[in-house]
Design a protein around this motif. Structure first.
Motif, mmCIF file in Angstrom:
data_model
loop_
_atom_site.group_PDB
_atom_site.id
_atom_site.type_symbol
_atom_site.label_atom_id
_atom_site.label_comp_id
_atom_site.label_asym_id
_atom_site.label_seq_id
_atom_site.Cartn_x
_atom_site.Cartn_y
_atom_site.Cartn_z
ATOM 1 N N GLN A 30 63.885 1.221 -45.124
ATOM 2 C CA GLN A 30 65.014 0.712 -44.342
ATOM 3 C C GLN A 30 66.292 0.700 -45.173
ATOM 4 N N LYS A 31 66.187 0.346 -46.444
ATOM 5 C CA LYS A 31 67.357 0.398 -47.321
ATOM 6 C C LYS A 31 67.867 1.827 -47.453
ATOM 7 N N MET A 32 66.938 2.788 -47.540
ATOM 8 C CA MET A 32 67.332 4.200 -47.610
ATOM 9 C C MET A 32 68.106 4.605 -46.358
ATOM 10 N N MET A 33 67.548 4.272 -45.205
ATOM 11 C CA MET A 33 68.189 4.644 -43.938
ATOM 12 C C MET A 33 69.578 4.028 -43.836
ATOM 13 N N PHE A 82 72.232 3.839 -56.304
ATOM 14 C CA PHE A 82 72.821 2.514 -56.523
ATOM 15 C C PHE A 82 72.053 1.443 -55.751
ATOM 16 N N ILE A 83 71.830 1.675 -54.474
ATOM 17 C CA ILE A 83 71.180 0.681 -53.616
ATOM 18 C C ILE A 83 69.734 0.420 -54.042
ATOM 19 N N LEU A 84 69.015 1.480 -54.378
ATOM 20 C CA LEU A 84 67.592 1.327 -54.693
ATOM 21 C C LEU A 84 67.314 1.066 -56.164
ATOM 22 N N GLY A 85 68.301 1.277 -57.016
ATOM 23 C CA GLY A 85 68.116 1.024 -58.442
ATOM 24 C C GLY A 85 66.961 1.842 -59.000
ATOM 25 N N THR A 86 66.098 1.205 -59.742
ATOM 26 C CA THR A 86 64.986 1.916 -60.379
ATOM 27 C C THR A 86 63.982 2.460 -59.367
ATOM 28 N N GLU A 87 63.941 1.886 -58.166
ATOM 29 C CA GLU A 87 63.039 2.383 -57.123
ATOM 30 C C GLU A 87 63.367 3.828 -56.739
ATOM 31 N N TRP A 88 64.647 4.207 -56.859
ATOM 32 C CA TRP A 88 65.071 5.553 -56.457
ATOM 33 C C TRP A 88 64.326 6.625 -57.234
ATOM 34 N N LYS A 89 64.046 6.375 -58.482
ATOM 35 C CA LYS A 89 63.352 7.370 -59.311
ATOM 36 C C LYS A 89 62.000 7.759 -58.719
ATOM 37 N N LYS A 90 61.345 6.820 -58.052
ATOM 38 C CA LYS A 90 60.036 7.084 -57.462
ATOM 39 C C LYS A 90 60.115 8.030 -56.266
ATOM 40 N N TYR A 91 61.234 8.004 -55.557
ATOM 41 C CA TYR A 91 61.326 8.704 -54.274
ATOM 42 C C TYR A 91 62.306 9.873 -54.258
ATOM 43 N N SER A 96 80.853 -2.959 -42.797
ATOM 44 C CA SER A 96 81.073 -4.219 -43.497
ATOM 45 C C SER A 96 79.769 -4.986 -43.728
ATOM 46 N N ALA A 97 78.747 -4.613 -42.995
ATOM 47 C CA ALA A 97 77.443 -5.260 -43.148
ATOM 48 C C ALA A 97 76.469 -4.363 -43.898
ATOM 49 N N SER A 98 76.999 -3.520 -44.787
ATOM 50 C CA SER A 98 76.125 -2.585 -45.498
ATOM 51 C C SER A 98 75.177 -3.310 -46.440
ATOM 52 N N VAL A 99 74.177 -2.596 -46.871
ATOM 53 C CA VAL A 99 73.121 -3.157 -47.703
ATOM 54 C C VAL A 99 73.662 -3.528 -49.081
ATOM 55 N N ALA A 100 73.297 -4.668 -49.557
ATOM 56 C CA ALA A 100 73.698 -5.119 -50.886
ATOM 57 C C ALA A 100 72.831 -4.452 -51.947
ATOM 58 N N ALA A 101 73.378 -4.362 -53.137
ATOM 59 C CA ALA A 101 72.637 -3.778 -54.261
ATOM 60 C C ALA A 101 71.486 -4.689 -54.643
ATOM 61 N N PRO A 102 70.435 -4.114 -55.203
ATOM 62 C CA PRO A 102 69.292 -4.932 -55.606
ATOM 63 C C PRO A 102 69.661 -5.843 -56.779
ATOM 64 N N ALA A 103 68.959 -6.940 -56.882
ATOM 65 C CA ALA A 103 69.176 -7.851 -57.990
ATOM 66 C C ALA A 103 68.737 -7.166 -59.282
ATOM 67 N N PRO A 104 69.473 -7.424 -60.382
ATOM 68 C CA PRO A 104 69.086 -6.778 -61.664
ATOM 69 C C PRO A 104 67.739 -7.239 -62.164
#
Length: 131
Positions: A95-98, A27-36, A123-131
């Motif tokens: 950093q987003k992964m961590m 969710f957080i990394l969106g399409t980037e997650w597929k690479k990693y 409460s300060a968690s990472v926001a989702a990437p922009a579409p």
């Protein structure tokens, strides 16, 4: 892919914890997650196993919150070495992964024990990437 509900996430096993972490990473990394995904998934499973063991010990009162915090910092250091010092993941993504991994782990521990090991940082968690 939808975001994991950290307020209710209460895994019953290390596998469920790892699966939740992977859902949040996707969710957080969106399409980037597929690479990693292939490179990181096994390491996420190792961290989830140790975090689940820590949660179990903390919930049973066999370790203190300080000891649990120390253990999670050790796991963070381990994953940090894999992610941040790899040549295949840009720093911003790492950093987003961590942040995603340890916000899920903290939520699982807090939902089981009532103890917030990240001291309110959920409460300060990472926001989702922009579409």
């Amino acid at each position: 892919m939808s975001e994991l509900d950290l307020d209710t996430f209460k895994p019953e096993s290390a596998k469920e914890l790892a699966d939740g972490i992977i859902v949040q990473l996707a969710f957080i990394l969106g399409t980037e997650w597929k690479k990693y995904k292939k490179e990181i998934t096994q390491h996420v499973k190792v961290v989830a196993q140790r975090a689940f063991e820590t949660r179990t010990l903390l919930a049973a009162g066999k370790i203190t919150p300080s000891q649990a915090d120390f253990e999670l910092h050790g796991q963070e250091y381990y994953l940090n070495n894999i992610v941040l010092f790899s040549s295949f993941i840009p720093y911003v993504i790492a950093q987003k992964m961590m942040d995603a991994v340890f916000s899920v782990i903290n939520a699982a521990i807090e939902n089981w024990t009532g103890i917030d090991l990240l001291y309110g940082s959920r409460s300060a968690s990472v926001a989702a990437p922009a579409p």
